[in-house]
Design a protein around this motif. Structure first.
Motif, mmCIF file in Angstrom:
data_model
loop_
_atom_site.group_PDB
_atom_site.id
_atom_site.type_symbol
_atom_site.label_atom_id
_atom_site.label_comp_id
_atom_site.label_asym_id
_atom_site.label_seq_id
_atom_site.Cartn_x
_atom_site.Cartn_y
_atom_site.Cartn_z
ATOM 1 N N ALA A 115 0.023 -6.494 4.348
ATOM 2 C CA ALA A 115 0.389 -5.098 4.109
ATOM 3 C C ALA A 115 1.687 -4.758 4.840
ATOM 4 N N ALA A 116 1.789 -5.189 6.083
ATOM 5 C CA ALA A 116 3.010 -4.917 6.861
ATOM 6 C C ALA A 116 4.226 -5.589 6.219
ATOM 7 N N ARG A 117 4.043 -6.806 5.733
ATOM 8 C CA ARG A 117 5.162 -7.504 5.073
ATOM 9 C C ARG A 117 5.572 -6.793 3.782
ATOM 10 N N ALA A 118 4.597 -6.343 2.992
ATOM 11 C CA ALA A 118 4.911 -5.641 1.741
ATOM 12 C C ALA A 118 5.657 -4.341 2.026
ATOM 13 N N GLU A 119 5.208 -3.620 3.046
ATOM 14 C CA GLU A 119 5.893 -2.375 3.398
ATOM 15 C C GLU A 119 7.311 -2.651 3.883
ATOM 16 N N ALA A 120 7.478 -3.645 4.738
ATOM 17 C CA ALA A 120 8.807 -3.962 5.272
ATOM 18 C C ALA A 120 9.745 -4.444 4.169
ATOM 19 N N ALA A 121 9.220 -5.274 3.260
ATOM 20 C CA ALA A 121 10.058 -5.847 2.200
ATOM 21 C C ALA A 121 10.540 -4.796 1.212
ATOM 22 N N THR A 122 9.812 -3.689 1.087
ATOM 23 C CA THR A 122 10.178 -2.669 0.102
ATOM 24 C C THR A 122 10.641 -1.365 0.752
ATOM 25 N N ALA A 123 10.783 -1.348 2.061
ATOM 26 C CA ALA A 123 11.088 -0.114 2.794
ATOM 27 C C ALA A 123 12.384 0.556 2.339
ATOM 28 N N ALA A 124 13.361 -0.207 1.931
ATOM 29 C CA ALA A 124 14.655 0.360 1.534
ATOM 30 C C ALA A 124 14.674 0.809 0.075
ATOM 31 N N ASN A 125 13.652 0.480 -0.681
ATOM 32 C CA ASN A 125 13.617 0.865 -2.095
ATOM 33 C C ASN A 125 13.442 2.373 -2.217
ATOM 34 N N GLU A 126 14.185 2.964 -3.130
ATOM 35 C CA GLU A 126 14.189 4.417 -3.238
ATOM 36 C C GLU A 126 13.784 4.931 -4.613
ATOM 37 N N GLY A 127 13.407 4.033 -5.523
ATOM 38 C CA GLY A 127 13.094 4.462 -6.881
ATOM 39 C C GLY A 127 11.816 5.275 -6.984
ATOM 40 N N ALA A 128 10.703 4.672 -6.644
ATOM 41 C CA ALA A 128 9.399 5.322 -6.718
ATOM 42 C C ALA A 128 8.576 4.824 -5.537
ATOM 43 N N THR A 129 7.414 5.419 -5.344
ATOM 44 C CA THR A 129 6.538 5.014 -4.244
ATOM 45 C C THR A 129 5.174 4.634 -4.790
ATOM 46 N N LEU A 130 4.671 3.496 -4.334
ATOM 47 C CA LEU A 130 3.321 3.048 -4.640
ATOM 48 C C LEU A 130 2.516 3.111 -3.350
ATOM 49 N N ASN A 131 1.540 4.019 -3.304
ATOM 50 C CA ASN A 131 0.630 4.132 -2.168
ATOM 51 C C ASN A 131 -0.616 3.323 -2.487
ATOM 52 N N ILE A 132 -0.900 2.313 -1.690
ATOM 53 C CA ILE A 132 -2.103 1.511 -1.882
ATOM 54 C C ILE A 132 -3.084 1.923 -0.798
ATOM 55 N N CYS A 133 -4.193 2.524 -1.199
ATOM 56 C CA CYS A 133 -5.184 3.026 -0.252
ATOM 57 C C CYS A 133 -6.262 1.968 -0.062
ATOM 58 N N LEU A 134 -6.325 1.437 1.151
ATOM 59 C CA LEU A 134 -7.304 0.421 1.528
ATOM 60 C C LEU A 134 -8.066 0.932 2.735
ATOM 61 N N SER A 135 -9.355 0.719 2.747
ATOM 62 C CA SER A 135 -10.174 1.109 3.887
ATOM 63 C C SER A 135 -9.999 2.604 4.176
ATOM 64 N N TYR A 136 -10.268 3.390 3.167
ATOM 65 C CA TYR A 136 -10.090 4.838 3.255
ATOM 66 C C TYR A 136 -11.408 5.525 2.921
ATOM 67 N N THR A 137 -11.541 6.744 3.316
ATOM 68 C CA THR A 137 -12.595 7.640 2.851
ATOM 69 C C THR A 137 -12.275 9.036 3.356
ATOM 70 N N ALA A 138 -12.590 10.029 2.564
ATOM 71 C CA ALA A 138 -12.316 11.400 2.972
ATOM 72 C C ALA A 138 -13.090 11.760 4.228
ATOM 73 N N ARG A 139 -14.339 11.339 4.316
ATOM 74 C CA ARG A 139 -15.152 11.658 5.492
ATOM 75 C C ARG A 139 -14.517 11.086 6.761
ATOM 76 N N HIS A 140 -13.994 9.892 6.676
ATOM 77 C CA HIS A 140 -13.382 9.222 7.828
ATOM 78 C C HIS A 140 -12.096 9.955 8.233
ATOM 79 N N GLU A 141 -11.321 10.397 7.238
ATOM 80 C CA GLU A 141 -10.058 11.074 7.529
ATOM 81 C C GLU A 141 -10.286 12.419 8.187
ATOM 82 N N ILE A 142 -11.369 13.108 7.815
ATOM 83 C CA ILE A 142 -11.655 14.428 8.370
ATOM 84 C C ILE A 142 -12.170 14.321 9.806
ATOM 85 N N ALA A 143 -12.934 13.274 10.089
ATOM 86 C CA ALA A 143 -13.577 13.129 11.406
ATOM 87 C C ALA A 143 -12.602 12.979 12.546
#
Length: 143
Positions: A115-143
């Motif tokens: 994940a860190a490599r993918a983010e670093a490799a595409t960090a300078a790209n300015e066309g569009a953004t792809l958010n990949i949500c892994l290990s997420y949940t609304a309950r976890h984010e609120i807590a």
């Protein structure tokens, strides 16, 4: 032609059901096919001019699945994130910046690294953004 949304969210759901209904060898094969379908959808969305796509790929609740399925999903995530980082594929061609969101500390080290490599490799790209949500949940984010 109608208005084009700026942001589209995709929930990756139903791959296990697809596997069963189509008599595939394993749920992992269904997840791989789901990934291929998502790529085709992303291509279409970016061609339309959508600027941001969020893919909800693996929730914290998914860790409750069988060990075999979770391991297969983590291998798939690591493999596909490595593809983005190493070859940049569609991400570079389309100028897509990749962001990986969620409680990444819960993921295996290989997935976090990819994940860190993918983010670093595409960090300078300015066309569009792809958010990949892994290990997420609304309950976890609120807590």
């Amino acid at each position: 032609q109608g208005l084009i949304p700026r942001h589209v969210a995709i929930i990756m759901d139903g791959n296990r059901r697809y596997s069963r209904r189509n008599s595939l060898r394993s749920a992992a094969e269904g997840h791989s096919r789901g990934y291929a379908a998502m790529l085709a959808t992303l291509e279409w969305l970016y061609e339309l001019g959508v600027q941001q796509v969020s893919v909800y790929a693996f929730s914290i609740e998914n860790f409750r699945r069988s060990e075999e399925e979770v391991e297969a999903l983590m291998r798939l995530a690591e493999e596909k994130l490595c593809e983005i980082a190493e070859r940049l594929g569609d991400a570079r061609d389309k100028g897509v910046r990749v962001r990986v969101l969620g409680d990444l500390a819960l993921l295996p080290a290989g997935v976090r690294s990819a994940a860190a490599r993918a983010e670093a490799a595409t960090a300078a790209n300015e066309g569009a953004t792809l958010n990949i949500c892994l290990s997420y949940t609304a309950r976890h984010e609120i807590a």
